[in-house]
Design a protein around this motif. Structure first.
Motif, PDB file in Angstrom:
ATOM      1  N   LEU A 171     -17.533 -21.868 -28.021  1.00 56.49           N
ATOM      2  CA  LEU A 171     -16.912 -20.581 -27.648  1.00 56.49           C
ATOM      3  C   LEU A 171     -15.845 -20.855 -26.822  1.00 56.49           C
ATOM      4  CD1 LEU A 171     -17.368 -17.810 -27.944  1.00 56.49           C
ATOM      5  CD2 LEU A 171     -18.750 -17.659 -26.069  1.00 56.49           C
ATOM      6  N   GLU A 181      -8.255 -21.671 -27.868  1.00 53.47           N
ATOM      7  CA  GLU A 181      -7.356 -21.704 -29.054  1.00 53.47           C
ATOM      8  C   GLU A 181      -6.578 -20.287 -29.212  1.00 53.47           C
ATOM      9  OE1 GLU A 181      -7.011 -24.200 -31.131  1.00 53.47           O
ATOM     10  OE2 GLU A 181      -5.924 -23.309 -32.642  1.00 53.47           O
ATOM     11  N   THR A 182      -7.363 -19.345 -28.587  1.00 54.20           N
ATOM     12  CA  THR A 182      -6.632 -17.893 -28.620  1.00 54.20           C
ATOM     13  C   THR A 182      -5.931 -17.555 -27.334  1.00 54.20           C
ATOM     14  OG1 THR A 182      -8.728 -16.815 -27.902  1.00 54.20           O
ATOM     15  CG2 THR A 182      -7.962 -16.806 -30.466  1.00 54.20           C
ATOM     16  N   LEU A 216     -13.908 -23.653 -26.617  1.00 51.49           N
ATOM     17  CA  LEU A 216     -12.860 -23.973 -27.559  1.00 51.49           C
ATOM     18  C   LEU A 216     -12.196 -23.010 -28.435  1.00 51.49           C
ATOM     19  CD1 LEU A 216     -14.423 -27.185 -29.279  1.00 51.49           C
ATOM     20  CD2 LEU A 216     -12.237 -27.174 -27.750  1.00 51.49           C
ATOM     21  N   ARG A 217     -12.890 -21.830 -28.850  1.00 45.08           N
ATOM     22  CA  ARG A 217     -12.220 -20.648 -29.427  1.00 45.08           C
ATOM     23  C   ARG A 217     -11.499 -20.017 -28.776  1.00 45.08           C
ATOM     24  NH1 ARG A 217     -16.171 -17.562 -33.823  1.00 45.08           N
ATOM     25  NH2 ARG A 217     -13.914 -17.524 -34.529  1.00 45.08           N
TER      26      ARG A 217
END
Lengths: 407, 146
Positions: B21, B27-28, B23-24
């Motif tokens: 989570l 990423e955003t 990492l995601r």
């Protein structure tokens, strides 16, 4: 008042039969007659007899032999009093061993005989009561076992669902992260991009599916919160139908509704009730073939409303009927049904204070009938917690509705 | 428009979940930190500036609800989004009553999470703004008195 006792008098001597029959009639017994053991046996097939009075000495089949056959065929339904000659008292003893209630020696003393008949009749009544009681016990034990099985299955299922949600969440985030990486500018031109995207999509869709199952499982087990509000029943049903319309119109399924204006509004939890309608309608939709018919109707029953959902599907075989509300029972192929729809449905209806029944005829169709309390007197503010709603339902169920509604 | 990163603290005892989570969210464009239990979560809140906590309800030791109570007591401006494996809204509703911003079911839909994260951060900004204004008013009144 005592119910009339029916006696069957078995003797080959017509004169003796007639005389005894008259005397017993006078004492209020209902008396049938047979002139032989075989006639006695055939009469037992279509007459309800409590006590047989039978001569031991008869040509063809003896009283003892007849008794043996009676006890074999009707062990608990009829008592036999044997009549023996004075010289053959031994026959009486043999008779008792085989299961005769008693034996009397001829000539019979009528008061004594009447007393014996009453005793024999009481013995039969006690036996019948015992049998009914045993049957009832067995039934209750059976139901308890089923309930316990459901409860432990529920606990197990809930535990599993919880444990599975976490790895599902990890799969979900990992697949999601992969698709985020694929969306990076420098990744736009990588080889096999389509295949990556396809695979990731499949993972995410499968996770969603599995998540649906676990949430459905947890949903039935929840002891949470019902939000009661005034619900327009026809509207709620129409909404539920709308959700399935697309699939139905594809297969030319005719869906009709008929609403009783007297049961338009009820007080209930619309979200949970909608789930019930969706579950029952999708089952009906699945059951009927192309050009099938589904009809939904409501009927007013005083303080309750009955909602019937009827389909023209193939019907549910008798050996499935008992199981359809059990969790994980499904006849659909693995990717079509979770086996939880009706299980959840029944749990919701129980919680809303209602009941559900199914009637099914093979090759004719199936009708699910949901009965719900209208609960119209209920005050919304009293239902901030689930407990008060449940209390309220048990409260109104235990009380006469009319008292509350007399104004 | 330049995106202002949301400072997110992910709290869950499932380490792989936390890792993915974070990492995601990175990423955003968000700023992430993480904790595997309630105690560590509170330690981090004491040391660093966090906008939103994503908090699992079912955790060994101090559970999500208890952690939420402590967060709201010690750091009232920090927003909390509850994560629950339950199909029930019961615990989540309890969380809402205790001041959580919203809740999500596990496995959660990421775009839903993003919407809720932004909503939570906006609520926090508004609260801070309101407090700032109240303080300024108070200051002005005080200086007026003088």
């Amino acid at each position: 008042m005592m119910t009339e006792i029916t006696i069957l008098l078995v003797d080959d001597e017509a004169a003796f039969r007639q005389a005894l029959s008259r005397r017993l009639n006078k004492r209020g017994f209902n008396v049938l007659q047979a002139d032989s053991g075989s006639q006695c046996l055939s009469m037992l097939n279509n007459h309800s007899v409590s006590v047989i009075i039978m001569d031991v000495k008869m040509p063809e089949m003896s009283g003892i032999e007849t008794l043996r056959q009676i006890k074999k065929k009707y062990p608990d339904k009829v008592e036999v009093i044997l009549l023996t000659g004075q010289v053959s008292a031994q026959d009486g003893v043999t008779g008792i061993k085989i299961g005769a209630f008693d034996y009397l020696t001829k000539p019979v003393e009528i008061d004594h005989l009447a007393e014996k008949i009453k005793q024999a009749n009481e013995s039969i009544i006690r036996k019948e009561e015992r049998i009914a009681e045993n049957a009832f016990r067995e039934k209750v034990a059976h139901q308890m076992a089923a309930a316990e099985r459901l409860a432990s299955l529920g606990t197990l299922a809930t535990g599993i669902a919880h444990e599975i949600n976490n790895p599902l969440a990890i799969i979900n985030e990992s697949a999601g992260f992969l698709s985020q990486i694929l969306a990076r500018q420098k990744m736009l031109q990588i080889p096999c991009r389509k295949e990556f995207e396809l695979s990731i999509d499949k993972i995410i869709t499968a996770v969603e599916r599995a998540g649906k199952i676990t949430h459905q499982l947890l949903g039935f087990a929840r002891n949470g919160h019902s939000d009661y509000t005034r619900v327009d029943l026809p509207e709620l049903i129409a909404e539920s139908i709308d959700l399935l319309t697309h699939e139905m119109s594809n297969r030319n399924i005719d869906i009709t509704t008929s609403f009783d204006p007297l049961s338009k509004e009820i007080m209930t939890d619309p979200f949970q009730l909608r789930q019930v309608f969706i579950n029952l309608l999708s089952n009906a939709n699945y059951a009927v073939g192309e050009n099938g018919r589904i009809s939904i109707s409501t009927a007013n029953h005083g303080q309750e409303v009955a909602i019937s959902i009827q389909d023209t599907g193939p019907g549910i075989p008798a050996n499935h009927i008992e199981k359809i509300f059990e969790p994980f029972f499904t006849t659909k192929p693995p990717n079509k049904g979770t086996g939880l729809g009706l299980f959840v449905t029944r749990n919701i209806i129980d919680k809303l204070g209602g009941s559900i029944r199914v009637d099914s005829k093979l090759n004719v169709g199936t009708t699910f009938r949901v009965v719900l309390p209208k609960c119209l007197e209920m005050q919304i503010k009293a239902f901030e917690t689930e407990n008060s709603a449940t209390d309220w339902i048990s409260h109104i169920k235990g009380e006469s509705y009319h008292d509350k509604n007399s104004d | 428009m330049i995106k202002i990163p949301i400072k997110v603290l992910v709290v869950d005892d499932e380490k792989d979940f936390v890792e993915m989570l974070c990492l995601r969210l990175k990423e955003t464009g968000e700023q992430t930190s993480f904790a595997y239990d309630g105690e560590t979560c509170l330690d981090i809140l004491a040391k660093s500036d966090i906008d939103v906590v994503i908090l699992d309800i079912r955790m060994p030791g101090m559970d999500g609800i208890e952690t939420l109570q402590k967060i709201k007591h010690d750091f009232p401006l920090v927003e909390v989004i509850m994560l629950t494996g339950h199909g029930t809204t019961e615990t989540a509703v309890e969380g809402m009553k205790l001041g959580a911003y919203d809740y999500l079911l596990k496995p959660a839909n990421f775009s839903e999470l993003q919407i809720k994260l932004n909503g939570a951060r906006n609520r926090k900004d508004e609260q801070e703004e309101r407090i700032r204004r109240a303080r300024t008013k108070l200051l002005l009144r005080k200086s007026g008195d003088i």
